[in-house]
Design an enzyme around this catalytic site. Structure first.
Site, mmCIF file in Angstrom:
data_model
loop_
_atom_site.group_PDB
_atom_site.id
_atom_site.type_symbol
_atom_site.label_atom_id
_atom_site.label_comp_id
_atom_site.label_asym_id
_atom_site.label_seq_id
_atom_site.Cartn_x
_atom_site.Cartn_y
_atom_site.Cartn_z
ATOM 1 N N THR A 32 -10.467 10.210 2.112
ATOM 2 C CA THR A 32 -10.983 11.566 2.322
ATOM 3 C C THR A 32 -9.954 12.467 3.008
ATOM 4 O O THR A 32 -10.275 13.604 3.374
ATOM 5 C CB THR A 32 -12.266 11.523 3.179
ATOM 6 N N ASP A 34 -6.132 14.564 3.512
ATOM 7 C CA ASP A 34 -5.456 15.617 2.749
ATOM 8 C C ASP A 34 -4.587 15.062 1.628
ATOM 9 O O ASP A 34 -4.588 15.581 0.512
ATOM 10 C CB ASP A 34 -4.583 16.467 3.688
ATOM 11 N N LEU A 204 11.323 10.165 -4.657
ATOM 12 C CA LEU A 204 11.909 9.305 -5.683
ATOM 13 C C LEU A 204 11.080 9.331 -6.970
ATOM 14 O O LEU A 204 11.533 8.839 -8.004
ATOM 15 C CB LEU A 204 12.040 7.871 -5.163
ATOM 16 N N HIS A 265 13.794 11.319 2.600
ATOM 17 C CA HIS A 265 13.906 11.922 1.264
ATOM 18 C C HIS A 265 15.363 12.206 0.877
ATOM 19 O O HIS A 265 15.846 11.764 -0.172
ATOM 20 C CB HIS A 265 13.139 13.247 1.203
#
Length: 792
Positions: A32, A34, A204, A265
């Site tokens: 539930t 985000d 990725l 990242h």
């Protein structure tokens, strides 16, 4: 006939190698939240669309701590927003969505009994419907502090039966630094095997990022001669955001922009650009080994490797959201630009610039490989053909998304080569030829976009299902990444970020440039962005310049760090010029450690008239490690100074700690050899200048308290014993240091405040405080201290 038999055998082997078809249970923990509402449920629905007709059956379990009634309602709201790809007809989409909803149910998972019940329910359904279990996927869309408890419950109560697989999916952050990442990995390793864990870096799965390695492989013939230090000028890896951290300041206060975006990242993308291509792309283990070698070749990061910023409104948001007092000042960076360099033959000297920030002027992500331009064209710029002229910019861009282009893309300058991309999944961009990107019109590029855009999470969930481990972060790669980033994060923990207003108002405030192995802001004097203190307020840092005083009856120079280093570098250059004018040579003995790094970098990048051709460089002390070891003082000197200046090879004098493949063995007589070299080349064994530091215990060079070695006697060079690893050292003796014409002692940082205070009060007690024994017999001693060390 033989060929038919071989083909049949190969086909049979291929069939046997496939995973058995059967039932797959997928449990989404944090169903539930985000992330689940925005991406994960849609990704699971896409998996169902892709795989439902291939022989597997599915059940989807949304799980959270929320009570069943409320949880079911929240999950239903998330599932209502599911959508199909554009090529699926509305009627068919409604049918598939209905099937997916029937297969999805909410359950509260809080206690160990809840996990037992879940496992029994899965087994009961298998038995009731006569299904064979293929495996179970648990997706951890929950905070990392909950991982261990959930992992223990899954391992003890909810593993599938024999013959079925288990896959657990973990979302970042994976720790806060090297130590915490290792602890978390060790804890998870007690419950799951390495092959069962999938750490997600959703970048990725982005289409442009996922295309980097296939693009390099597919265009290998054209790229082979270009993809190296001889042709690449720089690589930029950028993720800019226009949004700020409002509503997420509790997370941002703990992690900041480097941990949130750059350490994971952007560093992962760097490995895709820089790694050697595996010989076998179908072997995930080989690809991960190539990636790991790239991590290990990354040069250590230090404070000067990054520039930091913080948007103006951030501090107020923190005070409001975290209920901090009005005087609270956050040092958390919301912007960072970082310079990384790779120590291997392919990339030596090529800057990799990683940059990310919030409240910037645009939302965009890209990887930009900029090639060197050595061409001199006779044709005027207005007449040049962008597809042929080598004077036009040459670049390859993997456009991750957003920005002016608005979609993922791969762009190759037309004067490089026409690339090959998979025609089934990528197509040329025909529209918007006059759109400007990176200083060129879109028409100047061979430009391609995906035929169909796919969300990164949908791609990665498919890879998890198909056991594609090469798209995920292994424990070994994770720790190797933290090895690179932890020293930088530690060194900038107390750095004050540059304030910026946000959005287009930033103008040139965050522009930065490379200076040697450092990056610095282009605009050095920052205009005040907020109202300063009124008349009568206390002095500000800019009100102090260089303080001239005395310390232990010797001259003291004290200033803010940047001014102090500038003054010391200037004084060394003056000493060098005088020595060369007097005798034709300058003999400089340098200490290692962290304090002189900024000095080395300034000498390398700001002092172009320094008489390096007449300078001999000596070591004050050395650790007993190979000279290529990161712990070696010589290695630090090489990285930060030697490789950037023109000094004759024969004028560089490393300490001979590594002889006959042995380290600091007394019978190898390394200390005696160095002493003989000094006696032969340095007149009267009197260095023109010796640079020293001070340890928090009062040691200097490698002369330590309560150790008689090197404090007196006739020896010029001695072996010593350090209380810290590596214990064995080689050092100039105190009598030799005191023969110098000038000794400069550099002391920096708040942690040196206590020792400077103690040393200021003691007399000549070298056995207890070796630094107190430094007093040149006929030369000059000058102390260089920053305000933190001097004033606290």
């Amino acid at each position: 006939m033989l060929r038919i038999v071989i083909c049949a055998a190969a086909m049979l082997g291929s069939v046997l190698a496939q995973e058995p078809r059967g039932h797959v249970s997928i449990v989404l923990l944090g169903a539930t939240g985000d992330l689940a509402k925005k991406y994960l449920w849609q990704g699971l629905f896409q998996l169902y669309l892709d795989e439902a007709g291939n022989g597997h059956s599915f059940s989807f379990h949304g799980a959270a701590l929320t009570r069943p009634e409320q949880g079911q309602l929240l999950m239903a709201q998330a599932l209502e927003k599911l959508s199909c790809p554009l090529d699926v007809l509305p009627e068919r989409c409604a049918q598939l969505k209905g099937q997916f909803l029937q297969l999805s149910r909410y359950r509260q998972l809080r206690t160990a009994e809840d996990y037992v019940t879940l496992s029994k329910d899965i087994e009961a359904r298998l038995q009731q419907e006569g299904l064979q279990e293929s495996g179970r996927i648990f997706y951890f869309s929950v905070p990392a502090f909950a991982y261990a408890d959930i992992a223990q419950k899954i391992n003890s109560s909810c593993r599938p039966g024999p013959g079925a697989w288990l896959r657990v999916v973990l979302e970042k952050p994976f720790g806060h630094d090297r130590r915490s990442a290792q602890e978390l990995s060790k804890e998870l390793g007690t419950f799951f095997r390495e092959e069962e864990m999938y750490r997600v870096d959703h970048y990725l799965g982005k289409q442009a990022v996922a295309q980097i390695l296939p693009f390099r492989d597919r265009n290998w013939k054209a790229l082979d001669r270009l993809w190296n230090r001889h042709h690449v000028d720089r690589v930029e890896i950028v993720m800019k955001e226009t949004v700020d951290a409002e509503g997420r300041t509790s997370f941002y206060e703990e992690y900041g922009v480097i941990r949130d975006v750059i350490q994971n990242h952007l560093t992962e993308i760097l490995t895709y650009v820089a790694m050697e291509l595996p010989r076998n792309f179908s072997d995930p283990e080989e690809l991960l080994r190539c990636k790991l070698r790239t991590f290990r070749a990354l040069r250590s990061l230090e404070k000067g490797s990054a520039v930091l910023g913080q948007y103006q409104a951030y501090n107020g948001q923190v005070q409001k959201e975290l209920q901090k007092p009005a005087g609270y000042v956050s040092l958390t960076p919301t912007f960072a630009g970082v310079l990384l360099q790779i120590d291997n033959l392919r990339w030596e000297g090529v800057p990799f610039i990683l940059m990310s920030g919030k409240a910037l002027d645009e939302r965009v992500g890209y990887v930009r490989v900029v090639f060197k331009n050595r061409a001199y064209c006779t044709q005027s710029e207005s007449h040049r053909d962008s597809g042929k002229s080598q004077c036009q910019p040459r670049q390859i861009i993997f456009y991750i998304g957003h920005g002016t282009l608005g979609s993922p893309a791969v762009l190759v300058s037309r004067n490089l080569f026409k690339p090959s991309l998979p025609p089934g999944s990528w197509q040329e961009i025909q529209e918007m030829p006059t759109l400007h990107l990176f200083g060129q019109q879109l028409a100047d590029f061979h430009a391609y976009r995906p035929r169909q855009e796919r969300d990164a999470y949908s791609v990665l969930i498919s890879h998890i299902f198909h056991r594609r481990k090469d798209f995920f972060i292994t424990t070994e790669n994770l720790l190797a990444s933290w090895d690179v980033w932890t020293p930088l994060l530690d060194s900038i923990a107390q750095e004050v970020p540059r304030q910026y207003p946000g959005g287009a108002s930033n103008e040139y405030l965050l522009d930065f440039e490379q200076e040697g192995s450092q990056v610095v802001f282009v605009q050095r004097q920052v205009e005040q962005l907020v109202s300063g203190p009124g008349p009568g307020a206390g002095p500000m840092p800019r009100d102090f310049s260089v303080l001239q005083a005395k310390f232990r009856q010797s001259p003291l120079v004290s200033a803010w760090p940047e001014e102090l280093i500038a003054r010391l570098a200037s004084d060394i250059e003056v000493a060098a010029e005088r020595a060369v004018k007097r005798s034709g040579e300058f003999h400089l003995a340098l200490s290692g450690g962290s304090s002189p790094v900024a000095l080395f970098q300034r000498l390398a990048t700001r002092h172009y008239s320094f008489p390096w051709g007449h300078t001999h460089l000596w070591l004050v002390d050395e650790r007993c490690v190979p000279l290529t070891d990161p712990e070696s003082n010589f290695q630090g000197l090489h990285v930060h100074l030697l490789q950037h200046i023109r000094v004759p090879y024969c004028n560089i004098h490393p300490m001979p700690v590594h002889l006959h493949r042995r380290l600091c063995v007394e019978e190898d007589q390394g200390a005696e050899l160095y002493a003989k070299e000094i006696s032969a080349l340095v007149t009267n064994s009197s260095f023109d200048l010796v640079l020293l530091g001070v340890g928090t215990d009062g040691h200097t060079a490698s002369l330590f308290p309560h150790s008689p070695s090197g404090l007196e006697g006739e020896k010029l060079v001695v072996f010593t014993e350090s209380p810290a690893k590596p214990h064995q050292r080689m050092s100039l003796s105190l009598p030799l240091i005191n023969r110098a014409k000038k000794v400069a002692v550099l002391v920096m940082g708040k942690r040196k405040r206590d020792i400077t205070l103690q040393v200021s009060r003691v007399g000549h007690e070298p056995k207890k405080w070796p630094i107190s024994g430094v007093l040149p017999a006929s030369g000059q001693l000058v102390w260089y201290m920053d305000y933190d060390a001097f004033l606290g």
